[in-house]
Design a protein around this motif. Structure first.
Motif, PDB file in Angstrom:
ATOM      1  N   GLU A 467       0.903  -1.202   0.248  1.00  0.00           N
ATOM      2  CA  GLU A 467       0.034   0.053  -0.220  1.00  0.00           C
ATOM      3  C   GLU A 467       0.874   1.418  -0.058  1.00  0.00           C
ATOM      4  O   GLU A 467       1.968   1.195   0.181  1.00  0.00           O
ATOM      5  CB  GLU A 467      -0.819  -0.045   1.221  1.00  0.00           C
ATOM      6  CG  GLU A 467      -1.991  -1.239   1.225  1.00  0.00           C
ATOM      7  CD  GLU A 467      -3.063  -0.751   2.282  1.00  0.00           C
ATOM      8  OE1 GLU A 467      -2.795  -0.438   3.482  1.00  0.00           O
ATOM      9  OE2 GLU A 467      -4.140  -0.974   2.009  1.00  0.00           O
ATOM     10  N   SER A 470       1.371   6.107   4.307  1.00  0.00           N
ATOM     11  CA  SER A 470       0.705   7.203   4.970  1.00  0.00           C
ATOM     12  C   SER A 470       0.859   7.237   6.448  1.00  0.00           C
ATOM     13  O   SER A 470       1.230   6.248   7.123  1.00  0.00           O
ATOM     14  CB  SER A 470      -0.798   6.847   4.457  1.00  0.00           C
ATOM     15  OG  SER A 470      -1.485   5.694   5.281  1.00  0.00           O
ATOM     16  N   SER A 751      -7.665   4.358 -10.153  1.00  0.00           N
ATOM     17  CA  SER A 751      -8.618   4.421  -8.839  1.00  0.00           C
ATOM     18  C   SER A 751      -9.064   5.940  -8.617  1.00  0.00           C
ATOM     19  O   SER A 751      -8.336   6.827  -9.315  1.00  0.00           O
ATOM     20  CB  SER A 751      -8.344   3.697  -7.435  1.00  0.00           C
ATOM     21  OG  SER A 751      -6.995   4.538  -7.070  1.00  0.00           O
ATOM     22  N   SER A 752      -9.829   6.305  -7.432  1.00  0.00           N
ATOM     23  CA  SER A 752      -9.914   7.666  -7.159  1.00  0.00           C
ATOM     24  C   SER A 752      -8.594   8.174  -6.454  1.00  0.00           C
ATOM     25  O   SER A 752      -8.224   9.294  -6.724  1.00  0.00           O
ATOM     26  CB  SER A 752     -10.909   7.792  -6.246  1.00  0.00           C
ATOM     27  OG  SER A 752     -10.884   7.180  -5.293  1.00  0.00           O
ATOM     28  N   LYS A 753      -7.964   7.250  -5.996  1.00  0.00           N
ATOM     29  CA  LYS A 753      -6.619   7.801  -5.349  1.00  0.00           C
ATOM     30  C   LYS A 753      -5.426   8.068  -6.416  1.00  0.00           C
ATOM     31  O   LYS A 753      -4.631   8.593  -6.277  1.00  0.00           O
ATOM     32  CB  LYS A 753      -5.901   6.776  -4.488  1.00  0.00           C
ATOM     33  CG  LYS A 753      -6.823   7.021  -2.995  1.00  0.00           C
ATOM     34  CD  LYS A 753      -5.840   5.817  -1.968  1.00  0.00           C
ATOM     35  CE  LYS A 753      -5.762   4.402  -2.520  1.00  0.00           C
ATOM     36  NZ  LYS A 753      -5.270   3.582  -1.624  1.00  0.00           N
ATOM     37  N   THR A 754      -5.874   7.347  -7.523  1.00  0.00           N
ATOM     38  CA  THR A 754      -4.899   7.357  -8.699  1.00  0.00           C
ATOM     39  C   THR A 754      -5.377   7.638 -10.192  1.00  0.00           C
ATOM     40  O   THR A 754      -5.554   6.426 -10.647  1.00  0.00           O
ATOM     41  CB  THR A 754      -3.937   5.755  -8.796  1.00  0.00           C
ATOM     42  OG1 THR A 754      -3.590   5.608  -7.606  1.00  0.00           O
ATOM     43  CG2 THR A 754      -2.981   5.984  -9.808  1.00  0.00           C
ATOM     44  N   ASP A 792       4.048   5.427  -3.504  1.00  0.00           N
ATOM     45  CA  ASP A 792       3.349   6.491  -3.258  1.00  0.00           C
ATOM     46  C   ASP A 792       3.451   7.196  -2.105  1.00  0.00           C
ATOM     47  O   ASP A 792       3.252   6.306  -1.095  1.00  0.00           O
ATOM     48  CB  ASP A 792       2.248   6.626  -3.808  1.00  0.00           C
ATOM     49  CG  ASP A 792       1.746   5.998  -5.268  1.00  0.00           C
ATOM     50  OD1 ASP A 792       2.078   6.643  -6.282  1.00  0.00           O
ATOM     51  OD2 ASP A 792       1.804   4.611  -5.466  1.00  0.00           O
ATOM     52  N   ILE A 794       0.936   9.170   0.504  1.00  0.00           N
ATOM     53  CA  ILE A 794      -0.262  10.036   0.582  1.00  0.00           C
ATOM     54  C   ILE A 794      -0.434  10.567   1.834  1.00  0.00           C
ATOM     55  O   ILE A 794      -0.640   9.659   2.849  1.00  0.00           O
ATOM     56  CB  ILE A 794      -1.331   8.635  -0.006  1.00  0.00           C
ATOM     57  CG1 ILE A 794      -1.170   8.068  -1.015  1.00  0.00           C
ATOM     58  CG2 ILE A 794      -2.903   9.313  -0.043  1.00  0.00           C
ATOM     59  CD1 ILE A 794      -1.756   6.767  -1.469  1.00  0.00           C
ATOM     60  N   GLU A 796      -3.475  13.494   3.513  1.00  0.00           N
ATOM     61  CA  GLU A 796      -4.980  14.380   3.421  1.00  0.00           C
ATOM     62  C   GLU A 796      -4.881  14.896   1.979  1.00  0.00           C
ATOM     63  O   GLU A 796      -5.836  14.723   1.278  1.00  0.00           O
ATOM     64  CB  GLU A 796      -5.197  15.015   4.496  1.00  0.00           C
ATOM     65  CG  GLU A 796      -5.879  14.120   5.628  1.00  0.00           C
ATOM     66  CD  GLU A 796      -6.136  14.944   6.860  1.00  0.00           C
ATOM     67  OE1 GLU A 796      -6.082  15.955   6.974  1.00  0.00           O
ATOM     68  OE2 GLU A 796      -6.221  14.432   7.865  1.00  0.00           O
ATOM     69  N   LYS A 799      -0.103  14.007  -2.629  1.00  0.00           N
ATOM     70  CA  LYS A 799       0.308  12.712  -2.967  1.00  0.00           C
ATOM     71  C   LYS A 799       1.513  12.966  -3.751  1.00  0.00           C
ATOM     72  O   LYS A 799       1.695  13.708  -4.630  1.00  0.00           O
ATOM     73  CB  LYS A 799      -0.649  11.850  -4.004  1.00  0.00           C
ATOM     74  CG  LYS A 799      -0.131  10.600  -4.519  1.00  0.00           C
ATOM     75  CD  LYS A 799      -1.271  10.087  -5.219  1.00  0.00           C
ATOM     76  CE  LYS A 799      -0.906   8.630  -5.700  1.00  0.00           C
ATOM     77  NZ  LYS A 799      -1.847   7.889  -6.582  1.00  0.00           N
TER      78      LYS A 799
END
Lengths: 987, 260
Positions: A467, A470, A751-754, A792, A794, A796, A799
């Motif tokens: 993952e 963070s 994805s929404s994160k990427t 990555d 990440i 709040e 990124k």
């Protein structure tokens, strides 16, 4: 009883440890403080008499020649640092590996001639005496937080000198709390909906996707599973041991899901291609193809490292790993476990190889970074120092020479540093009448775990590295290595191997026992384990934690039952912990017991084959960047040359590299540095694995993260070519070369994160296409590799993704070490020749970056002419026609010329070829496949004959005067040397 | 018959293999013996004509370099070591092996007793370094110790973080100088030096190696055992004629010949 023993250097001896801290405070925080002195502390708690404690103090802990000693914890701080205002004690958090205390405990047993019990505790710490008179509170706080300790593994306590004078003392060390063993829990998943399953995965740090959670849910509801579990009296829901083991086995880190995925790749023209597994089609198949044409490869992909026949007597294996996420949290511990971990990969290849060299490549944020550092991130300088120290201690203490490596910088590595650690090992080709690369397990073989104790360290390491980093990342994912425990294990393993005491060996790396035994059970079809007797660092570990712990220095073996006693006796003699954990079988299940109760029964087929295949999309849209015209380019002058040569990616790394032992084991032929003053950087290492022959092994690598910003296809071609070229440069035979691919990528799953996942995936596809093309053209197979796909950071609102990075490591044989070539010019009058063509290819170069361009004209590898050149070069080198050879890489021709001059402390008179390119493009273009050579004047004709019809240019000659004259310009080499030598000498 | 050399291994010693190869090349029969064997049967050491303590990181150099293994030898093998000394068995300690001999008190034995008289502490630079140094053999050592016959100077690498040789006082240094036990000094242009990096650690009087009063027990921080073959030299590619072997090999063949 409790005793606190303190020592410190007598006042008349300067304190280098304090001095190091002082210079870090100066360099990092720009604060000047007076002398810092350090005191060492040892705590004893338990059944010790005062007489015994005194003996420990005087005989073991204190050096009577140079140190003062306090036995009662009342060392007179003031007499050792008259001006100190504060005493700061740094000690380990409970449960963190304390190597000093562990060694001390063993030594105390010798000293007192009795065994210590589990109720006898030994602790170590360091007290720093600091004068904070000129500091405000915030500065003092920063010194503590940013220099003295790392809250992930350590704690501090501060005493002011007033406190101290009034009799206040540091808090006594405390015994770790007694924690009862948590019971195994069942995890209710049967009734959860999709979203709840995802939430559960996240809460338990499983890093499993929705589809994967659904597959598990479904598996537990099949009739076969239900009846199997009913028969064994197991709950119908998975136990925590089972769920954690599945998550671990299915992690990106272990299963390489992205490389195994089905990919739809769309190129810039809109053409769509379906790729079934990048690994299979781009790496495995080309390697299989090449292996048909080569007979020197003994093991690929199936084992911890790839192996080849070095000569008639020896096999050599090689492997590289990354340890990025742990190094971001605890740079020292993370990096050290990286290097000692990959050493174990080699020890666990075949029936065991002995490590003979290490390589290390780091990517960091720039040391002068002054931008924001979100949340938990450490400053790149601190990461650099910690990672370097970890790899240095890990390699040096293990007695393995670090022979090759590099350090690369880019702003985007502040979120996640990359720490690549590689190792090569050697073993007799045949051992007990079978090839050493063969290993096997028979049902009935005992399961033996070897090495260190199990603690909570490293739990969730594999899922964690799968993952992004963070603030929620588990700090228990950090481990500290103990190279000495591992060295003992190595000594033992070589002896056990010689006596033929085991059939199979593998490393306990990510995922611990769950990973090693899961894979081993596949060999024979099942295993039954009892974790009750697994050796623990401290009580209180749940069975799933024992099974998943990544505590270091452990390996798993299959020992035939009739050899078990001999094996165990030898281990005891050599003070290595070995534990019989159960038996291999062919039941098709992984059955685990703890405390007399079954805690898991996992179907092997589901565990290894139940993972759904990922479906991924990739879409390639080439970037568009402006190019600099000739009018945009500056003139060549001393200042410009110094600016380029002092860039972090080009400047000397000597002060860091010197701290690695590169000569232990006595094999070095071409060392990391060459030249009259041993300070010019060699292109590749050459070692002589067997001193009874003159055959050598060259080790090199290529790494160019910035090239990915234009096109990962050409990035890959260039790193591949550079690694092979470097082997050629030192006199290696490229037809014997073999490669390792280590991919470090940002998350490429859309994805929404990427939101840019399809682009990043296309970058991955293109890199793999290039890897396939290069491997086939160069006839160089990838014999091992690894990928790390979630690099990555990440937080709040931010990124940070690393630039896609491929480390390509290469090895090749050197038929005759006395014909090895170093990169330093040798004699005035030698003729300087540039092999290969310089093109208008400044794209992604160091020079372009210096003047604020990225460009599009990235260097492209012309494989046919490159191979022809390398083959001619090899022949010329075997005819002893080449005085020096230096690879052209970052910074291009100017940097290669300057470095070859530095090596000789001589100059050069150069006239650039008339190739239509202006002087700046000639000097700084990073066109691939070029080599700068010098040749004795009387050998030039013979040399040229080797290159008839090929592209080369006679540039000039080596001169006595320490000046680099290029066309009409004259560069002062002393000035260039200073600019090149110093930028990261001290950070 | 070739003299038998015991090369100690285990608990973090790591330069044993190349030291064994070097002794073999010098004409000895070298056997690598694990410390656990000697713990069980200390008398086994008496079968050898030379005892070698290789470099490494015994016990990780925790607490202080060489301290823990030095202690172990002292408490577990004390009588055997005394017996070896009374038989005038030569010994060599290289790097960590030297640290062990010093912490254990076998070197320098100025007062004739096995107690710690000197120490090897952190380099002035505060860090571990691998770099080549030039060493000068002292006239006294050449005259009295069999290790240094016909040797003027040596080149080999240092690879240590704690190699600064110090004594309890400057008076002790004067005693060591007077007793002719200083064997090797770091040099710059042929002369002993305090200048970094030629003197890589800040050793008092540029001391790189010492002997006991008899000249038979010898310890040094640098690593001559990896400076044996011409191609191990850091600048051999610059030499017109690359020697097959270097002067460092003589150090070992000297003592082997002495034992023959």
């Amino acid at each position: 009883m409790y005793y606190r023993i303190e020592t410190t250097l007598k006042q008349q001896y300067p304190d280098p440890l304090g001095g190091k801290v002082q210079s870090s405070v100066h360099n990092d925080l720009n604060l000047d403080i007076p002398e810092i002195r350090a005191c060492k502390v040892l705590g004893l708690l338990g059944n010790f008499s005062e007489e015994e404690a005194r003996l420990v103090a005087t005989e073991l802990f204190c050096d009577p020649i140079v140190e003062d000693l306090s036995f009662a914890g009342d060392l007179d701080y003031l007499s050792h640092s008259a001006e100190a205002t504060h005493a700061v004690e740094v000690s380990f958090l409970s449960g963190v590996t304390d190597n000093t205390a562990r060694s001390a405990k063993e030594s105390i047993e010798y000293l007192l001639n009795r065994d210590l019990s589990e109720h006898d505790h030994v602790f170590s710490s360091t007290v720093y005496l600091i004068n904070a008179n000129k500091l405000n509170e915030n500065d003092f706080h920063r010194i503590c937080e940013e220099i003295l300790y790392n809250s992930v593994i350590e704690k501090i306590e501060v005493l002011t000198i007033e406190d101290y004078q009034q009799g206040k003392r540091f808090t006594p060390f405390e015994a770790p709390p007694e924690i009862p063993t948590p019971a195994t829990k069942d995890i209710a998943i049967a009734q959860l909906d999709k979203d709840e399953l995802v939430k559960l995965s996240s809460k338990m740090c499983l890093a499993l996707s929705r589809e994967e959670m659904l597959a598990i849910q479904e598996h537990y509801q099949t009739d076969i599973t239900i009846s199997h579990r009913e028969k064994l009296g197991l709950p119908l829901e998975p136990t925590d041991v089972e769920l954690e083991a599945i998550a671990q086995t299915w992690s990106e880190h272990c299963k390489h899901k992205i490389f195994a995925a089905n990919v739809k790749y769309e190129d810039e023209s809109g053409q769509v291609e379906s790729i079934q597994s990048l690994f299979k089609t781009m790496i495995y198949e080309p390697t299989a193809e090449i292996m048909k044409k080569r007979d020197d490869i003994s093991s690929v992909f199936s084992d911890n490292a790839g192996a080849f026949h070095f000569d008639d007597n020896w096999d050599i294996c090689i492997k590289a790993e990354t340890h990025n996420s742990p190094s971001a949290l605890d740079p020292y511990g993370g990096a050290m476990t990286g290097i000692v971990g990959v050493n174990r990969d080699v020890m666990g290849t075949g029936r065991g190889f002995l490590p003979i060299f290490n390589t290390d490549v780091f990517c960091f944020g720039p040391p002068n970074y002054d931008g924001d550092l979100p949340g938990m991130l450490h400053h790149p300088k601190r990461i650099f120092r910690g990672v370097h120290r970890g790899v240095k201690d890990g390699g040096n203490e293990s007695g393995i020479p670090t022979v090759n490596g590099s350090i690369s910088f880019d702003d985007r590595f502040i979120g996640k540093p990359l720490v690549f650690c590689g190792t090569g090992g050697i073993a007799p080709r045949d051992l007990h009448e079978k090839p050493v690369v063969e290993k096997w397990i028979n049902p009935g073989d005992r399961v033996v775990m070897l090495g260190g104790l199990i603690g909570k360290d490293g739990i969730h390491g594999a899922t964690f590295s799968s993952e992004g980093l963070s603030s929620a990342s588990p700090t228990s994912a950090v481990q500290i290595g103990d190279p000495i425990t591992q060295k003992r294990m190595t000594d033992f393993l070589i002896e056990a191997r010689t006596r033929n005491l085991y059939n199979f060996i593998t490393d306990n790396g990510a995922g611990g026992l769950s990973s090693s035994l899961g894979e081993m059970a596949e060999e024979c079809g099942g295993v039954e384990l009892d974790l009750t007797n697994a050796p623990l660092k401290y009580p209180g570990l749940a069975p799933w934690e024992i099974f998943l712990s990544e505590a270091q220095e452990r390996m798993s073996l299959a020992v035939p039952p009739e050899k078990l006693d001999t094996f165990m006796e030898l281990a005891e003699d050599m003070k290595v912990i070995a534990t019989d954990l159960g038996q291999f079988d062919d039941t098709g299940f992984l059955n685990i017991f703890h405390g007399g109760k079954q805690v898991a029964s996992l179907c092997m087929d589901f565990l290894h084959n139940g993972l759904p295949t990922l479906e991924l999309k990739a879409k390639w849209t080439p970037p568009q960047n402006p190019e600099a015209s000739d009018a945009d380019l500056p003139e060549l002058c001393q200042d410009l040359a110094e600016k380029v040569i002092s860039r972090y990616n080009i400047c000397s790394k000597e002060d860091w590299v010197r701290q690695y032992d590169h000569e232990v084991q006595g094999m070095s032929v071409i060392k990391p540095f060459s030249g009259i003053k041993h300070d010019a950087p060699s292109d590749a290492a050459v070692i002589r694995p067997d001193y009874k022959t003159n055959k050598g092994l060259a080790i090199s690598h290529g790494l160019l993260p910035r090239y990915s910003d234009i096109d990962t296809y050409h990035m890959t071609c260039n790193v591949f070519d550079e690694a092979i070229r470097s082997i050629v440069c030192v006199g290696g035979d490229r037809s014997s070369a073999l490669g390792l691919d280590n991919f470090c990528w940002p998350d490429p799953v859309q994805s929404s994160k990427t939101p840019d996942g399809t682009y990043k995936m296309a970058q991955l596809v293109r890199a793999n296409k290039a890897l396939r093309d290069m491997a086939l053209k160069y006839n160089v197979p990838c014999i091992s590799g690894k990928d790390s796909m979630k690099n990555d950071f990440i937080s709040e609102d931010k990124k940070i993704s690393i630039p896609p990075t491929l480390l390509f490591t290469a090895v090749g044989t050197v038929p005759e070490i006395t014909k090895s070539i170093s990169m330093d010019f040798k004699k005035a009058g030698d003729v300087i020749i540039l092999l290969g063509e310089t093109k208008d290819e400044l794209g992604a170069s160091e020079f372009y970056d210096e003047i604020g361009y990225l460009g599009m004209n990235i260097p492209q590898v012309d494989t046919s002419s490159a191979l022809e050149r390398y083959d001619s070069f090899f022949k010329a080198s075997q005819d002893s026609l080449i005085s020096s050879a230096h690879d052209l890489s970052e910074g291009g021709l100017l940097v290669a010329l300057a470095e070859s001059c530095f090596g000789a402390r001589m100059g050069a008179n150069i006239t650039l070829p008339k190739n239509g390119l202006n002087i700046i493009r000639n000097l700084f273009s990073e066109s691939a496949s070029r080599i700068l050579v010098s040749v004795q004047a009387d050998k030039v004709n013979e040399f040229k004959a080797h290159f008839e019809g090929q592209s080369f240019a006679i540039l000039g000659e080596v001169s006595q005067e320490y000046k680099l004259n290029i066309n009409e310009s004259s560069l002062n080499l002393q000035g260039l040397y200073t600019a090149w030598r110093n930028p990261i000498a001290e950070i | 018959m070739n003299p038998k050399v015991l090369i100690l291994t285990g608990v973090g010693i790591n330069s044993n293999r190349e030291l064994a190869e070097t002794f073999e090349l010098a004409g000895a029969t070298a056997e690598q013996v694990h410390i656990s064997v000697l713990e069980d049967t200390p008398e086994k050491a008496l079968d050898y004509q030379l005892i070698a303590f290789p470099g490494g990181f015994s016990y990780g150099d925790h607490i202080a370099s060489g301290k823990i293994l030095g202690n172990l030898l002292k408490f577990k093998l004390g009588d055997t070591l005394k017996e070896l000394a009374s038989r005038s068995v030569p010994m060599i300690g290289i790097c960590n092996g030297f640290q062990i001999l010093v912490k254990l008190g076998l070197l320098p034995q100025m007062g004739g007793e096995v107690i710690q008289e000197a120490s090897l502490i952190q380099n002035n630079s505060g860090q571990y370094e691998d770099r080549w140094v030039n060493l000068k053999v002292s006239d006294e050592a050449r005259a009295k110790s069999p290790w240094f016959k016909d040797l003027e100077s040596l080149r080999c690498p240092v690879r240590h973080g704690e190699g600064k040789l110090v004594l309890g006082s400057k008076d002790d240094l004067a005693r060591l100088q007077a007793s002719g036990q200083i064997a090797l000094r770091y040099t710059k242009e042929g002369e002993p030096t305090d200048e970094y990096p030629y003197n890589p650690n800040g050793s008092w009087d540029a001391i790189a190696g010492i002997t006991d009063p008899s000249g038979l027990i010898f310890g040094l921080m640098p690593h001559p055992e990896v400076a044996i073959h011409g191609t191990q030299l850091p600048d051999w590619t610059r030499l017109e004629q690359v020697p097959t072997h270097t002067d460092c090999l003589k150090l070992f063949s000297n003592i082997v010949n002495y034992l023959k």
